[in-house]
Scaffold this active site. Structure first.
Site, PDB file in Angstrom:
ATOM      1  N   GLY A  32       0.769  -1.239   0.000  1.00 52.75           N
ATOM      2  CA  GLY A  32       0.000   0.000   0.000  1.00 52.75           C
ATOM      3  C   GLY A  32       0.798   1.285   0.000  1.00 52.75           C
TER       4      GLY A  32
ATOM      5  N   ASN B 289       1.461   3.127  -2.622  1.00 54.89           N
ATOM      6  CA  ASN B 289       0.735   4.085  -3.459  1.00 54.89           C
ATOM      7  C   ASN B 289      -0.506   4.599  -2.743  1.00 54.89           C
ATOM      8  OD1 ASN B 289       2.290   4.355  -5.863  1.00 54.89           O
ATOM      9  ND2 ASN B 289       1.671   2.301  -6.464  1.00 54.89           N
TER      10      ASN B 289
ATOM     11  N   ILE C 252      -7.990  -8.791 -12.114  1.00 49.57           N
ATOM     12  CA  ILE C 252      -8.512  -8.185 -13.334  1.00 49.57           C
ATOM     13  C   ILE C 252     -10.016  -7.975 -13.176  1.00 49.57           C
ATOM     14  CG2 ILE C 252      -8.891  -8.533 -15.802  1.00 49.57           C
ATOM     15  CD1 ILE C 252      -6.249 -10.071 -15.870  1.00 49.57           C
TER      16      ILE C 252
ATOM     17  N   HIS D 233       0.526   1.290 -13.723  1.00 50.92           N
ATOM     18  CA  HIS D 233       1.273   0.131 -14.213  1.00 50.92           C
ATOM     19  C   HIS D 233       2.753   0.496 -14.272  1.00 50.92           C
ATOM     20  CE1 HIS D 233       1.846  -3.636 -16.380  1.00 50.92           C
ATOM     21  NE2 HIS D 233       2.687  -2.973 -17.152  1.00 50.92           N
TER      22      HIS D 233
ATOM     23  N   ASP E  78      -4.470  -3.475 -19.314  1.00 56.79           N
ATOM     24  CA  ASP E  78      -3.484  -2.418 -19.544  1.00 56.79           C
ATOM     25  C   ASP E  78      -3.644  -1.788 -20.926  1.00 56.79           C
ATOM     26  OD1 ASP E  78      -2.341  -3.037 -17.038  1.00 56.79           O
ATOM     27  OD2 ASP E  78      -1.041  -4.543 -17.938  1.00 56.79           O
TER      28      ASP E  78
ATOM     29  N   GLU F  99       5.967   6.358  -9.152  1.00 58.14           N
ATOM     30  CA  GLU F  99       4.569   5.945  -9.030  1.00 58.14           C
ATOM     31  C   GLU F  99       3.845   6.781  -7.983  1.00 58.14           C
ATOM     32  OE1 GLU F  99       4.243   1.820  -8.174  1.00 58.14           O
ATOM     33  OE2 GLU F  99       5.047   1.176 -10.104  1.00 58.14           O
TER      34      GLU F  99
END
EC number: 2.1.2.2
Length: 208
Positions: A11, A13, A96, A113, A154, A183
């Site tokens: 976590g 991000n 997904i 990504h 993606d 990121e």
């Protein structure tokens, strides 16, 4: 601008988003909930520390793969509606998504990504697999991409990219560390951009 964040792991991000919200850098975005597809993900601990509602929605491994994805996506859609989310952010989320969720939130789900998409994306390309593929290819730069989530993997339009050089002697770990730092900046910039544009009714802010 209510936001639901999807996570799978540590976590970092998510933490960047939480810190940005405290500093009013999310374009009016407010994190209303965090969903993990992994039990015990440390990202949930980060969210709980900020008194943000946390949910664990595990993939049902008794179901065939396609049905499993649809089932998980439907449960996440339910959480999004419960939290009144306008924007969904995938912050290191490994499952997904598909089905009604993608259509109900078309143009309002973003993912980060760890490559310069469209290079090194698609099914099976995540984590160290991406960085190893970049190094094996002889690329001289890599980075990260924040993109809109669509029905592919993606394949959605890019919102923004941040680039880093590939250095002599790089390993997947050293390249990953350099990209992780970017990121944290990229996901905050993209979240703020989306929140501001959604609030103003101008959603299409994609790169070429």
């Amino acid at each position: 601008m209510p936001i639901l964040v999807l996570v799978s792991g540590n976590g970092t991000n998510l933490q960047a988003l939480l810190d940005a919200e405290k500093e009013n850098r999310l374009g009016g975005g407010v994190i209303r909930g965090v969903v993990s597809d992994r039990a015990g993900a440390f990202a949930l601990t980060r969210a709980a520390a900020e008194n943000i509602p946390c949910f664990t929605e595990l993939p049902d491994t008794s179901l065939p793969r396609e049905q499993r994805r649809r089932d998980l996506s439907d449960r996440i859609l339910k959480r999004a509606r419960e939290t009144d989310a306008v924007l969904i952010i995938l912050a290191g989320f490994l499952s997904i998504l598909e089905g009604e969720l993608i259509h109900a939130y078309a143009g309002r789900i973003i993912n980060i990504h760890p490559s310069l998409l469209p290079k090194f994306g698609g099914p099976g390309m995540y984590g160290d697999r991406v960085h190893r593929a970049v190094l094996d290819s002889g690329e001289t730069e890599s980075g990260c991409t924040v993109h809109i989530v669509d029905e592919g993997t993606d394949t959605g339009p890019a919102l923004l990219r941040r680039r880093v050089p590939v250095l002599p002697g790089d390993t997947p770990d050293s390249l990953a560390e350099r990209i992780h730092r970017e990121e944290h900046t990229a996901i905050v910039e993209a979240a703020a951009l989306m929140a501001e544009r959604l609030a103003s009714g101008t959603e299409k802010v994609f790169e070429n």
